[in-house]
Write a protein that holds these residues in place. Sequence first.
Motif: not given
Length: 389
Positions: A58-63, A70-75, A105-112
């Motif tokens: 879903e995060i891909v379509t949210q741009d 909102g990504f948090g300390s884990e990222v 895939a969502t977490r990797r998007h956030q990491i990138s």
Amino acid sequence: ALAFSPLQTQPTHKNQRHQKANAPTHETAPSSSRSSNTSTTDQDQELETIMTIDIYPEIVTQDDLSPDEGFGSEVDDLCQQIHDATEGWGANKDKTIEALATQDATRRHQISLRYKELFQKDLRDVMKKEFSGDLGNALQFLACPADEAECRMLKKAMDGIGAQANVIFAIMTGRTNSEMERIKRTFFKLYTKDLGKRLAGELHGDMERLIFNCLQAGEEEYDPQYHTKEKALEDAEEVHKKGQGKFFGTDERGIYKILCAAPPEHIENINQAYADKYGYTLMKALEKELGGNAEKASVHMIGMKLKPYPTIAKLVKSACAGIGTDELLLTTCIVRYQTVMKDGKFGSVAMHHDRFLYSIQCCMRAPHVSSDARQTDGLNYDSKGGVSR
């Protein structure tokens, strides 16, 4: 080990997305586009009713371009681990894989996104600098958002002498309209080149015609008032007329126009009508009429519309078949389809998930395939369950 975290769940269906932007990052399971009342207790039946799926989280379509929100300390911790593993002389491969390849895939998007915010470096550029070969390619794909990764896969498949057609048709066929439009936009954003023109320089004949029909993102919205059984029979007769019923040659362009535009529910009805009238399925008809990459691409497209999970498993197995492994196809499949891999809690696609796993083990020889899959896969296993070749 790449992209094989047991924590992954399935993506949402194209018409069933309700997850909010601030919800947990794990993808939700897809539901059938044909019926929203499918019984969750009859999982085998549910498998048969799953249609075309989105593979983007879903995060891909949210741009979302605000990695600091909102990504948090884990990222942040994962970004720091990757940074520490690749800083200085020599990169720590195991630490990098642990931090990046085990994420969904969502977490990797956030990491990138967050990595660039923290260290002013593009994560993919870091992977390209520190790692080479097949591992380097895999880590570069994993370091990108899903849509960007697919565009880089396409470019990789088109670079050099001769295009790798199986990677191209795996990405370009059987996709939802929204994903296809995003691929075109993202490719232009990355390379300032039109994807259609680039593909035109690499593909020829029937393969080119099929891919360009898919590129139009013209799959119709299913309308039961229009896509009736009578319409399905009419289209089945038209496909036969342009194919096996044609006195000389095959009108591939006409066949592709019908099949690419038909929504999955209508394709299923065409398939049934074709089988009832002519004695074999639509896929068998395409195999008889077409050849080479065009045949494989056409069958893959129909499979992704009707039964995506067995089709994905078959594609992965093809990357491991024969002498040697198709490294690029295998790598792209693992990265792209990570979101549709299942853990043991979801039994509806357990058999096909096991087939996906044993395909990988043709290369990795890891003892992880269930006995149910071994009975049907045709492979030889050693006493520990590993695949012997």
